[in-house]
Design an enzyme around this catalytic site. Structure first.
Site, short mmCIF file in Angstrom:
data_model
loop_
_atom_site.label_atom_id
_atom_site.label_comp_id
_atom_site.label_asym_id
_atom_site.label_seq_id
_atom_site.Cartn_x
_atom_site.Cartn_y
_atom_site.Cartn_z
CD1 TRP A 130 -2.56 1.74 0.49
CD2 TRP A 130 -2.04 1.83 2.67
NE1 TRP A 130 -3.28 2.77 1.06
CE2 TRP A 130 -2.98 2.84 2.40
CE3 TRP A 130 -1.58 1.68 3.98
CZ2 TRP A 130 -3.44 3.72 3.37
CZ3 TRP A 130 -2.04 2.54 4.95
CH2 TRP A 130 -2.96 3.54 4.64
CG ASP A 211 -2.69 -2.92 7.17
OD1 ASP A 211 -3.79 -2.83 7.75
OD2 ASP A 211 -2.27 -2.02 6.39
CE LYS A 246 -10.63 0.76 2.74
NZ LYS A 246 -9.42 1.32 3.31
C1 LMR Z 1 -6.72 2.89 -0.51
O1 LMR Z 1 -5.72 2.18 -0.55
O2 LMR Z 1 -7.19 3.47 -1.50
C2 LMR Z 1 -7.45 3.06 0.81
O3 LMR Z 1 -6.84 2.31 1.79
C3 LMR Z 1 -7.62 4.49 1.16
C4 LMR Z 1 -6.34 5.16 1.54
O4 LMR Z 1 -6.31 5.79 2.60
O5 LMR Z 1 -5.36 5.09 0.78
#
Ligand code: LMR
Length: 398
Positions: A130, A211, A246
């Site tokens: 992420w 996570d 979510k």
């Molecule tokens: C995403 O990956 O789009 C979500 O987890 C929102 C974010 O805060 O990035």
């Protein structure tokens, strides 16, 4: 003093939402940020949440402080949801859970805790991970290495590469895993692969840090935490950060938690004091509302059933959108094989298009996706799928 500052580039995910809002293209589609959308393109408040809010509005008797670790009942509720009843009971006082402002607040708290436990720790993150993991954990002073995760050629987990790297991670370091619905790839570990990760963790002695932002959005509430529960049972220590953004649709209410599993009751009591101190030093205490809603839903059978049915509907819609999208791409005569999208889980998958194609999709067609080619499948609906498929066909034919 402030004049010396230089502006920073927009966030790779949040910046897209702003650009999307400013775009005047009537056909524009936002495949960027990971927010669930229904067939009408809305992100409605879940029915169970609305009902719980009405009850809270009528019954709440005080707005007094809740304390740095949040509401005790909520913390237990989340631990039961994540770990399951049996494991929750078995772990007893080897487990501590602390309410946090969303999953991000939980990651930040966990990062500070890790920094206190081992200031020299390296956190091994999946490649890719992420986009906010490194900024978030890094801002608390942690440093990083990575393990191979997604193979862009085969569109699947490069598990041999991952395992080979994990088998070299030393004791004292942490391995950050995505509990389910890997963000950004949507490619998850199979049960057998989780088993192998557990063996590597036991052999090497590294600490696993999970996570868990999408429990219930992949295959099911229990199925999605196969790995979490396996590791919680087998390993002496574990850190799990979970989010209700979510699965309860509580995005802006910032509702999350850190759950620690320690190798003894005493170690857990000590660790809890560090989490509490980190919360106090950062934001004093978490916001109450979202946690109160979750607590009420999970402990009121009728509300829990309404929530469960709604979450099942969301999950099934995402999974069916994956199939429809792949089928429509095929029917449009697009030669490239996108069938992998059907097997992936959660809201995200990579389209596998290059930087120029992403740029064209955004600039020419108003189709917004993250610069890694990550799309949010939940943004597809009956009204936009034709435009999306036609645009992709044109971009891929160029
Ligand atoms: C995403 O990956 O789009 C979500 O987890 C929102 C974010 O805060 O990035």
């Amino acid at each position: 003093m402030f004049q010396s500052l230089q502006p920073l580039p927009p966030d790779p995910i949040l910046g897209l939402s702003a650009a999307f809002k400013a775009d005047s293209n009537p056909n524009k589609i936002d495949l960027g940020i990971g927010v669930y959308k229904d067939e009408q393109g809305n992100t409605p408040v879940m029915k169970a949440v609305k009902q719980a809010e009405e009850i809270i509005l009528k019954s709440q008797a005080t707005k007094s402080y809740v304390g740095p670790t949040g509401a005790v009942d909520y913390n237990e509720t989340i631990a039961r949801l994540v770990l399951g009843e049996k494991l929750f009971d078995r772990l007893g006082k080897r487990r501590a859970t602390v309410q946090t402002p969303g999953g991000c607040g939980g990651l930040r708290l966990a990062a500070e805790f890790i920094g206190k436990a081992n200031p020299d720790a390296t956190v091994w993150v999946s490649d890719p991970t992420w986009a906010n993991h490194k900024p978030l954990l890094g801002s608390a002073g942690l440093s990083f290495n990575s393990y191979p995760y997604y193979d862009y050629e085969t569109h699947s987990v490069n598990f041999d590469g991952m395992l080979k790297t994990l088998q070299q991670v030393p004791k004292g370091d942490l391995v950050l895993l995505h509990g389910c619905c890997h963000n950004p790839s949507g490619a998850d570990l199979s049960p057998a692969q989780w088993d192998a990760v557990r063996d590597a963790a036991l052999q090497q002695g590294f600490t696993v840090f999970i996570d868990l932002a999408y429990q219930g959005m992949g295959t099911g509430l229990d199925e999605d935490v196969y790995g979490v529960r396996l590791l919680a049972e087998a390993l002496p220590e574990l850190i799990v950060v979970s989010s209700c953004s979510k699965n309860f649709g509580l995005y802006r209410e910032r509702t999350g938690a850190v759950t620690l599993i320690c190798d003894s009751d005493e170690a857990c009591a000590t660790a809890s004091t560090l989490l509490a101190a980190a919360a106090r030093a950062n934001y004093s205490m978490p916001p109450d509302h979202g946690a109160a809603v979750v607590q009420l839903i999970m402990n009121t059978p009728e509300l829990r059933q309404v929530w469960n049915e709604e979450l099942t509907g969301i999950r099934e819609r995402i999974n069916s959108l994956r199939s429809i999208f792949v089928q429509r791409l095929r029917e449009a005569g697009i030669k490239r094989d996108f069938s992998f999208i059907e097997n992936e889980k959660g809201m995200f998958s990579f389209l596998g298009v290059d930087a120029d194609q992403i740029n064209t999709l955004i600039e020419k067609y108003g189709i917004y996706l993250v610069n890694s080619s990550r799309i949010n499948v939940a943004s597809i609906n009956d009204s936009n799928i034709e435009y999306l498929i036609n645009s992709l066909a044109e971009v891929l034919a160029d």
